[in-house]
Every structure is written in structure tokens, then in C-alpha cells.
Design a protein around this motif. Structure first.
Motif, mmCIF file in Angstrom:
data_model
loop_
_atom_site.group_PDB
_atom_site.id
_atom_site.type_symbol
_atom_site.label_atom_id
_atom_site.label_comp_id
_atom_site.label_asym_id
_atom_site.label_seq_id
_atom_site.Cartn_x
_atom_site.Cartn_y
_atom_site.Cartn_z
ATOM 1 N N PRO A 49 19.369 -14.289 7.257
ATOM 2 C CA PRO A 49 18.985 -13.150 8.101
ATOM 3 C C PRO A 49 19.397 -13.348 9.558
ATOM 4 O O PRO A 49 19.625 -14.473 10.016
ATOM 5 C CB PRO A 49 17.461 -13.113 7.964
ATOM 6 N N LEU A 50 19.466 -12.237 10.273
ATOM 7 C CA LEU A 50 19.871 -12.282 11.682
ATOM 8 C C LEU A 50 18.682 -12.654 12.570
ATOM 9 O O LEU A 50 18.242 -11.874 13.422
ATOM 10 C CB LEU A 50 20.457 -10.932 12.107
ATOM 11 N N LEU A 51 18.180 -13.857 12.374
ATOM 12 C CA LEU A 51 17.083 -14.373 13.188
ATOM 13 C C LEU A 51 17.672 -15.238 14.289
ATOM 14 O O LEU A 51 18.305 -16.263 14.022
ATOM 15 C CB LEU A 51 16.124 -15.191 12.323
ATOM 16 N N PRO A 68 16.094 -28.059 16.220
ATOM 17 C CA PRO A 68 15.263 -27.154 17.016
ATOM 18 C C PRO A 68 14.016 -26.719 16.253
ATOM 19 O O PRO A 68 13.950 -26.815 15.024
ATOM 20 C CB PRO A 68 16.194 -25.967 17.269
ATOM 21 N N GLN A 69 13.046 -26.224 16.984
ATOM 22 C CA GLN A 69 11.804 -25.743 16.390
ATOM 23 C C GLN A 69 11.793 -24.218 16.389
ATOM 24 O O GLN A 69 12.240 -23.585 17.340
ATOM 25 C CB GLN A 69 10.600 -26.274 17.175
ATOM 26 N N HIS A 70 11.277 -23.650 15.296
ATOM 27 C CA HIS A 70 11.138 -22.199 15.215
ATOM 28 C C HIS A 70 10.045 -21.896 14.192
ATOM 29 O O HIS A 70 10.058 -22.454 13.088
ATOM 30 C CB HIS A 70 12.458 -21.558 14.783
ATOM 31 N N PRO A 71 9.091 -21.037 14.527
ATOM 32 C CA PRO A 71 7.966 -20.783 13.610
ATOM 33 C C PRO A 71 8.385 -20.242 12.250
ATOM 34 O O PRO A 71 7.719 -20.506 11.242
ATOM 35 C CB PRO A 71 7.109 -19.765 14.377
ATOM 36 N N VAL A 72 9.481 -19.487 12.190
ATOM 37 C CA VAL A 72 9.914 -18.915 10.913
ATOM 38 C C VAL A 72 10.373 -20.003 9.944
ATOM 39 O O VAL A 72 10.273 -19.841 8.726
ATOM 40 C CB VAL A 72 11.024 -17.867 11.140
ATOM 41 N N ASP A 81 0.828 -1.211 0.000
ATOM 42 C CA ASP A 81 0.000 0.000 0.000
ATOM 43 C C ASP A 81 0.861 1.259 0.000
ATOM 44 O O ASP A 81 0.583 2.240 0.703
ATOM 45 C CB ASP A 81 -0.947 0.011 1.204
ATOM 46 N N GLY A 82 1.952 1.206 -0.771
ATOM 47 C CA GLY A 82 2.811 2.370 -0.938
ATOM 48 C C GLY A 82 3.901 2.538 0.094
ATOM 49 O O GLY A 82 4.738 3.436 -0.028
ATOM 50 N N HIS A 83 3.932 1.677 1.118
ATOM 51 C CA HIS A 83 4.938 1.780 2.175
ATOM 52 C C HIS A 83 5.940 0.626 2.063
ATOM 53 O O HIS A 83 5.544 -0.534 1.904
ATOM 54 C CB HIS A 83 4.278 1.756 3.553
ATOM 55 N N LEU A 84 7.216 0.955 2.177
ATOM 56 C CA LEU A 84 8.260 -0.062 2.065
ATOM 57 C C LEU A 84 8.203 -1.000 3.270
ATOM 58 O O LEU A 84 8.302 -0.559 4.417
ATOM 59 C CB LEU A 84 9.636 0.610 1.985
ATOM 60 N N VAL A 85 8.052 -2.303 3.010
ATOM 61 C CA VAL A 85 7.963 -3.288 4.093
ATOM 62 C C VAL A 85 9.069 -4.342 4.007
ATOM 63 O O VAL A 85 9.187 -5.184 4.904
ATOM 64 C CB VAL A 85 6.585 -3.986 4.106
ATOM 65 N N ALA A 86 9.858 -4.305 2.944
ATOM 66 C CA ALA A 86 10.965 -5.255 2.806
ATOM 67 C C ALA A 86 12.029 -4.634 1.914
ATOM 68 O O ALA A 86 11.711 -3.887 0.978
ATOM 69 C CB ALA A 86 10.486 -6.575 2.213
ATOM 70 N N TYR A 135 9.420 -11.456 9.370
ATOM 71 C CA TYR A 135 9.385 -12.884 9.057
ATOM 72 C C TYR A 135 8.195 -13.598 9.690
ATOM 73 O O TYR A 135 7.951 -14.770 9.383
ATOM 74 C CB TYR A 135 10.696 -13.546 9.482
ATOM 75 N N ASP A 136 7.468 -12.917 10.547
ATOM 76 C CA ASP A 136 6.258 -13.508 11.118
ATOM 77 C C ASP A 136 5.035 -13.278 10.236
ATOM 78 O O ASP A 136 3.974 -13.859 10.477
ATOM 79 C CB ASP A 136 5.993 -12.924 12.513
ATOM 80 N N ASP A 137 5.179 -12.426 9.229
ATOM 81 C CA ASP A 137 4.070 -12.096 8.333
ATOM 82 C C ASP A 137 4.232 -12.900 7.044
ATOM 83 O O ASP A 137 4.997 -12.524 6.155
ATOM 84 C CB ASP A 137 4.072 -10.595 8.042
ATOM 85 N N PHE A 138 3.499 -14.004 6.932
ATOM 86 C CA PHE A 138 3.672 -14.881 5.772
ATOM 87 C C PHE A 138 3.351 -14.170 4.470
ATOM 88 O O PHE A 138 4.021 -14.396 3.445
ATOM 89 C CB PHE A 138 2.792 -16.130 5.900
ATOM 90 N N ASP A 139 2.341 -13.321 4.458
ATOM 91 C CA ASP A 139 1.965 -12.645 3.214
ATOM 92 C C ASP A 139 3.116 -11.791 2.685
ATOM 93 O O ASP A 139 3.398 -11.790 1.480
ATOM 94 C CB ASP A 139 0.725 -11.770 3.438
ATOM 95 N N VAL A 140 3.785 -11.068 3.577
ATOM 96 C CA VAL A 140 4.930 -10.249 3.167
ATOM 97 C C VAL A 140 6.081 -11.137 2.712
ATOM 98 O O VAL A 140 6.710 -10.895 1.674
ATOM 99 C CB VAL A 140 5.382 -9.323 4.317
#
Length: 411
Positions: A109-111, A127-131, A49-54, A80-85
């Protein structure tokens, strides 16, 4: 809600995004692109929507047969929690680079997977991680949880020290003792500018030969200094051997006078005699070293970069002949204090082996830092066939280049 992929993002817009993003880091700054001038670069982004998100600084490596691979060092920067992005960014990224005859897109990435004190860290093989699930759904292949320092493009394990817990008294007893020993032995620290890079490169070569590894050359370090300007710290630990010889000779004479004035055979005299013999050994060592290396000698050096509230200790080298002067401990202590005095909240000591049982890991642990384990490296495959060939051929090519580098170091 609409997404727009920006294939050629303005560099200033990218840098501003990096400076504001919670995952923003040194390697995503355009300054780092100036250092890596042997790679092509491209800045890409995603707007919602016009705003830089990545956003990402993409390093493009040209390979034989007109092929290329893309590397997003410590990127991309997004939620990284936003699957759509995540899905929108990587889908467009693959489409954009696939037409170039590319093999894959690699990113790390620095996750953070885990933070832990050294003495309580426990390794988990899976290990488990949602990302992990989110990136898998977006088509990314995770490259595993290897603990080897050199397995990936960037280390999966680092040591970090937070300003909130920093207290010099929290260094280990051994670290504090070694700092004091270095000071008593006459080691001095000085900050140098780009003109001191040749000195630093020389001590780096000692480390390369000792560890059989290939680090970087003088030109590379000069690029870092020029790219980061006042945000770069280059410090050298040196010894004025002539001045120290004068000091030790005076100390020996003073000890001799005390021995002569002390009761023969007393515990006090025996202690003074031990100190006298130690001063004689140090004088002999200084004379031998001065004959070989000159009146003033560089013992070790460290190069660090200040970036967005963090100081990264990137490279350190040491002349092994002078290891008992404990210059690395003094360099780390200086860099830590410099970083916190100049606004840093975190000092990153750099990569280490994830087994935490080698000398480098123990050295870094001695400054009261914590273990930081990152999620690791991912591949986005652009050509399945070429990717399989790459997986077989690239490790072999890296090994050949490594052996050539080691051979050059031994000449």
C-alpha cells in the motif's frame, strides 16, 4: 458492529471506493486491470455495518503445478490505523484465497514512511512505524527496507512534486540551462495519440539496451493508452534535422559576416570565431545524424497517466545518440506543466534508487521534487512450505527471465 467480507465486489463499487479513498491510486483502478490482462482479477471488499470500509483489486498470477500467488498492487485500501478493520479484512482474505492452492498474498500500500528534501534525507535501516505492528499482528510479513530500485514489485522510493511548491524558477540551474539548450538546438515536443505508440516503443528500446533492463513493449503501451483515454499523455521530443541544418547554415554565414566586419584579433572577433567553429561542428553533427536517421528523428518520449489529482510519469525512453539535446529535461518540464494545468496537485516522477546518488535520482531531484519513502512490501503466507520454495525459486526465475529479455534486446 458486524463485518461482511465481499468475495466478488462489484467493479463499479470498487472504483467508486478507490476514487474517494485517501490511499486511492492508479494501480487500484479497474482501468489498470485492463492493462494487466495477463493476470486474472478479482475485486474484494469488507463492509462494516453495511458500509464498505475496505476494497482491493486482486491480481492473480498462475504458476506451475496449479499454484497461484495473489498481488494487491498498491493496495488494499482501508484504514491501517484501525486494527479491527485490518484484522477482519486480512483474515477473510486469507480464508478466501487459501482454498485455491495459493502460495501467498503480496501487497504494498501507499503508506508513506518519510518525506524529505533530497539534500536532507537520512536513511534509517530499521525505522519505526505504528502500522508495522498492526500488520504484524494481522499476520503480514514485512519484506524489509531495501533501497534498491528493483528489489520489490513496486519502487519503495519515488520523487514527487507538489503544486503548492512548484515554480519553474525553483528547478536547479543545471535543469533550466539544459531546457534552454534543448530549445536552442531545435528540439520540439508534441503530444501524440495511440497511433504514436510505435515511435515511443522505439525510443524505449534504446533505454533498455543502454541500461540492460527490460521495460515494456509496444502492445503494453497501447493498452495503457486505450485503457485511460484522455487521462493518458504520450509526448515525443523530436528534431527536424533538415530545418535545423538550414538554420545553422544561416547562422554560420551570419557569424562569418560579423567576423569579417570586426577588428582583426580583437576579443570580440575571437569570441565570434569560437561561435563560428561551434556552428560548424553542429552542422557536421546534423549532416552525419541526418544521413543515419533521416530528416526528422525522435529523441525521447514520455508516457504519463492522470488519476485522482495526481499525474504519474510512468515510462520514459531516450536515444542516447542525442543525449546532448537534453530532450528528457524538456519532456519533464512539459509533463509537469500539463499535469498542473489539468487539475493535478501532485506529479509523481516514479521510482528511483534509495541511495539517491545515481544519475536518475539526481535528474529527478533537479525539478525541485521531494523524496517519498514508502513503508514497503508485505506477504501474507498461505502455505508455509510452498512459500519457502517460492522464496528460493522465484528470484532465480526472475533472473533467468531478465537475462532472456536482455539477450533479446541485444539481437
Amino acid at each position: 458492529m458486524s463485518y461482511q467480507f465481499i468475495a466478488h465486489l462489484d467493479k463499479k463499487e470498487h472504483d467508486h471506493f478507490v476514487s474517494m479513498h485517501p490511499l486511492g491510486n492508479l494501480m487500484q483502478r479497474s482501468n489498470w486491470g485492463l492493462v494487466k490482462d495477463d493476470w486474472d482479477k478479482q475485486y474484494v471488499g469488507l463492509k462494516k455495518d453495511g458500509h464498505l470500509v475496505a476494497s482491493a483489486q486482486c491480481f492473480i498470477r498462475k504458476l506451475p503445478l496449479g499454484l497461484t500467488m495473489i498481488y494487491l498492487a498498491r493496495g488494499p485500501l482501508l484504514d491501517y490505523d484501525d486494527f479491527d478493520v485490518v484484522d477482519a479484512f486480512f483474515t477473510n482474505l486469507k480464508t478466501h484465497f487459501k482454498k485455491w492452492g495459493n502460495i501467498m498474498i503480496k501487497f504494498d500500500p501507499l503508506l508513506v514512511l518519510k518525506r524529505s528534501a533530497f539534500d536532507t534525507y537520512q536513511y534509517e535501516a530499521v525505522p519505526q512505524h505504528p502500522v508495522l505492528d498492526i500488520l504484524a499482528r494481522a499476520g503480514a510479513l514485512h519484506q524489509g527496507f531495501d533501497r534498491d530500485l528493483y528489489r520489490y514489485g513496486q519502487p519503495r522510493y519515488v520523487t514527487q512534486l507538489s503544486k503548492t511548491v512548484h515554480d519553474r524558477d525553483n528547478y536547479t540551474r543545471n535543469a533550466l540551462r539544459n531546457i534552454r539548450k534543448g530549445e536552442r538546438k531545435g528540439v520540439e515536443i508534441e503530444a501524440v495519440d495511440v497511433r504514436g505508440v510505435s515511435r515511443f516503443a522505439r525510443v524505449i528500446r534504446f533505454t533498455e539496451k543502454r541500461k540492460n533492463i527490460g521495460l515494456r513493449n509496444e502492445l503494453y503501451f497501447k493498452k495503457i493508452m486505450e485503457a485511460f483515454g484522455e487521462d493518458a499523455l504520450l509526448i515525443m521530443a523530436y528534431l527536424d534535422q533538415k530545418a535545423m541544418l538550414t538554420t545553422m547554415t544561416a547562422k554560420k554565414n551570419e557569424l562569418q559576416a560579423k567576423i569579417d566586419a570586426t577588428t582583426e584579433g580583437s576579443p570580440r572577433q575571437r569570441k565570434l570565431i569560437d561561435q563560428f567553429k561551434a556552428s560548424e561542428r553542429e552542422i557536421a553533427r546534423l549532416m552525419e545524424n541526418m544521413k543515419r536517421d533521416g530528416e526528422r528523428v525522435d529523441l525521447a518520449g514520455l508516457l504519463a497517466i492522470r488519476s485522482m489529482g495526481q499525474v504519474d510519469l510512468l515510462y520514459m525512453g531516450m536515444n542516447e545518440t542525442y543525449r546532448k539535446y537534453y530532450a528528457p529535461h524538456m519532456l519533464y518540464d512539459y509533463a509537469i506543466q500539463w499535469g498542473f494545468d489539468h487539475g493535478a496537485n501532485i506529479i509523481d516522477f516514479g521510482g528511483m534508487d534509495g541511495h539517491l546518488d545515481d544519475g536518475l535520482s539526481q535528474f529527478k531531484a533537479s525539478f525541485n521534487g521531494e523524496v517519498v519513502e514508502y513503508l514497503g512490501e508485505f506477504d501474507l503466507v498461505l502455505s508455509p512450505l510452498l512459500y519457502q520454495l517460492y522464496k528460493v525459486g522465484w528470484p532465480l526465475l526472475k533472473k533467468i527471465k531478465f537475462l532472456i529479455k536482455i539477450g533479446e534486446n541485444r539481437l
